[in-house]
Design a protein around this motif. Structure first.
Motif, mmCIF file in Angstrom:
data_model
loop_
_atom_site.group_PDB
_atom_site.id
_atom_site.type_symbol
_atom_site.label_atom_id
_atom_site.label_comp_id
_atom_site.label_asym_id
_atom_site.label_seq_id
_atom_site.Cartn_x
_atom_site.Cartn_y
_atom_site.Cartn_z
ATOM 1 N N LEU A 57 0.764 -1.026 -0.238
ATOM 2 C CA LEU A 57 -0.028 0.026 -0.076
ATOM 3 C C LEU A 57 0.802 1.150 -0.014
ATOM 4 N N THR A 58 0.453 2.255 -0.895
ATOM 5 C CA THR A 58 1.197 3.415 -1.248
ATOM 6 C C THR A 58 0.555 4.538 -0.244
ATOM 7 N N VAL A 59 1.250 5.092 0.695
ATOM 8 C CA VAL A 59 0.633 6.204 1.512
ATOM 9 C C VAL A 59 1.114 7.425 1.221
ATOM 10 N N THR A 60 0.517 8.499 1.173
ATOM 11 C CA THR A 60 0.801 9.809 1.042
ATOM 12 C C THR A 60 0.961 10.709 2.397
ATOM 13 N N MET A 61 2.112 11.001 2.865
ATOM 14 C CA MET A 61 2.213 11.649 4.106
ATOM 15 C C MET A 61 1.685 13.266 4.245
ATOM 16 N N ASN A 62 0.533 13.485 4.003
ATOM 17 C CA ASN A 62 -0.023 14.757 4.218
ATOM 18 C C ASN A 62 -0.579 14.986 5.824
ATOM 19 N N SER A 63 -0.470 14.126 6.669
ATOM 20 C CA SER A 63 -0.823 14.195 7.994
ATOM 21 C C SER A 63 -0.230 13.027 8.802
ATOM 22 N N ASN A 64 -0.382 13.217 10.177
ATOM 23 C CA ASN A 64 0.099 12.134 11.151
ATOM 24 C C ASN A 64 -0.744 10.916 10.954
ATOM 25 N N LYS A 65 -0.282 9.734 10.649
ATOM 26 C CA LYS A 65 -1.173 8.551 10.188
ATOM 27 C C LYS A 65 -1.063 7.403 11.105
ATOM 28 N N ASN A 66 -2.128 6.629 11.496
ATOM 29 C CA ASN A 66 -1.941 5.239 12.452
ATOM 30 C C ASN A 66 -2.533 4.291 11.338
ATOM 31 N N ILE A 67 -1.867 3.415 10.976
ATOM 32 C CA ILE A 67 -2.567 2.400 10.133
ATOM 33 C C ILE A 67 -2.187 1.007 10.838
ATOM 34 N N LYS A 68 -3.203 0.143 10.606
ATOM 35 C CA LYS A 68 -3.157 -1.186 11.164
ATOM 36 C C LYS A 68 -3.248 -2.119 9.952
#
Length: 300
Positions: A57-68
Motif C-alpha cells: 500500500l502506498t501512503v502519502t504523508m499529508n498528516s500524522n497517520k496510524n495504520i493497522k
C-alpha cells in the motif's frame, strides 16, 4: 519541523511487517507499506488511516497517520476416503471440519472383513497406521485396502478314485468368494462324500466359501462287481457283468456273489424279479441293505 509521525502497524505487528526506514516523513512524502503474514495467518486488509487490501500500500504523508494491518488465522480442511469403496474406514482424531495451522491430526485406517490395509495415498504416503499429520494446507488423503487372498486345497481319496473341478491342487481366491466344486467318479468307483469346509458334504456338486484357507477332500469307494446267478424258478442267465436285461415270464429269485469270490453273500440276500417284460438294471450302482426282518436290494 516540517513532517509527521511515522506509520505503525498497530496491534498486529507481531503478525506482519511494514516497509519503513525512517521515524519522520516530509509533507507529501510517499511511503510504501507491505504486510507480511506470519505462518498460519493471512493478510485481510488495512484499517485506521488506510483501508482496502492492496498490498503493498502506498501512503502519502499529508498528516500524522496510524495504520493497522489486519490478519486472520488460517484454517484447513481434511478430506479422507477409502479405496476400493466398502473396503474399510478412516477415523480422524480430533474429528473436525476445519483445523488451524500446524494442528496435529491422527488418522487410523480400519480394514473391513476380508481386506487388509496397504498404505496411504494423496497428501500422505507410506503405510504407518495410525498416521500423524500436521495441517499446513488443505489435505485429501486416501486409505488403500486390498482383498485378503486365501488358498483352496483340493484332494481326492483314494488316488485315482475320480476327478474334481477345479482340479486337484491349490487354488487362490479373494476373501468372500464362493467357489463351485464338483466331482466325477472314475470307472469302478462311487462318490462317498466331501470332508472339509464345504456347504453340503454329501453332494457331488457343492460350494466352498473362502473366508480363510480351506482344504477339502473328495472321498470315493471302490464298487465291487456282483455276478447274478439263478437260485430257483424259471430260466435265467448264469451271470450278469453288472448291467444287462432279463427276459422273464415268471418269478425269478437270484443270489448275489461278489466277483472273484466263491462264497454267496448271505443266503437271504436275494433279488426278486416278478415281471412279464424286460428288466434292465445297472447293478454296479446297487447297494445292499440288510436288517433282521427283510433283505432287499435298492437303487443307490
Amino acid at each position: 519541523m516540517a513532517g509527521y509521525e511515522s506509520v505503525r502497524c498497530g496491534t498486529f505487528e507481531r503478525k506482519g511487517s511494514k516497509n519503513l526506514d525512517k521515524s519522520n516523513y516530509g509533507y507529501n512524502e510517499q511511503v510504501q507499506l507491505t504486510a507480511t503474514p506470519n505462518a498460519g495467518y493471512e493478510f485481510t486488509g488495512w484499517s485506521g488511516d488506510a483501508s482496502g487490501s492492496a498490498n503493498p500500500l502506498t501512503v502519502t504523508m499529508n498528516s500524522n497517520k496510524n495504520i493497522k494491518a489486519n490478519f486472520t488465522a488460517l484454517t484447513y480442511t481434511l478430506t479422507t476416503d477409502v479405496n476400493p469403496s466398502g473396503s474399510g474406514s478412516v477415523s480422524k482424531n480430533p474429528n473436525k471440519t476445519n483445523y488451524s495451522y500446524n494442528e496435529q491430526v491422527q488418522l487410523t485406517a480400519v480394514a473391513a472383513v476380508g481386506y487388509e490395509f496397504t498404505g496411504w495415498s494423496g497428501d500422505a504416503g507410506g503405510s504407518a497406521n495410525p498416521l500423524t499429520i500436521y495441517m499446513t494446507s488443505n489435505k485429501s488423503i486416501t486409505a488403500n485396502f486390498t482383498p485378503l487372498i486365501y488358498t483352496l486345497s483340493i484332494n481326492i481319496n483314494p488316488a485315482g478314485g475320480g476327478t474334481t473341478n477345479p482340479a486337484v491342487g491349490n487354488h487362490t481366491y479373494n476373501s468372500g468368494d464362493v467357489v463351485n466344486i464338483t466331482v466325477t467318479p472314475a470307472t469302478g468307483y462311487r462318490f462317498v462324500n466331501w470332508t472339509g469346509g464345504v456347504a453340503n458334504p454329501n453332494s457331488a456338486s457343492t460350494t466352498v466359501t473362502m473366508d480363510g484357507n480351506k482344504t477339502v477332500t473328495a472321498n470315493f469307494e471302490l464298487v465291487t462287481p456282483l455276478t447274478l446267478g439263478e437260485n430257483g424258478g424259471g430260466q435265467a442267465p448264469d451271470a450278469f457283468d453288472g448291467s444287462g436285461s432279463v427276459a422273464s415270464a415268471q418269478l425269478f429269485r437270484f443270489s448275489l456273489t461278489a466277483a472273484g469270490e466263491d462264497a454267496v453273500i448271505g443266503s437271504s440276500l436275494t433279488i426278486v424279479l416278478a415281471t412279464t417284460g424286460i428288466v434292465t438294471g445297472d447293478f454296479a450302482n446297487l447297494q445292499l441293505v440288510q436288517d433282521t426282518t427283510n433283505h432287499e436290494l435298492i437303487d443307490d
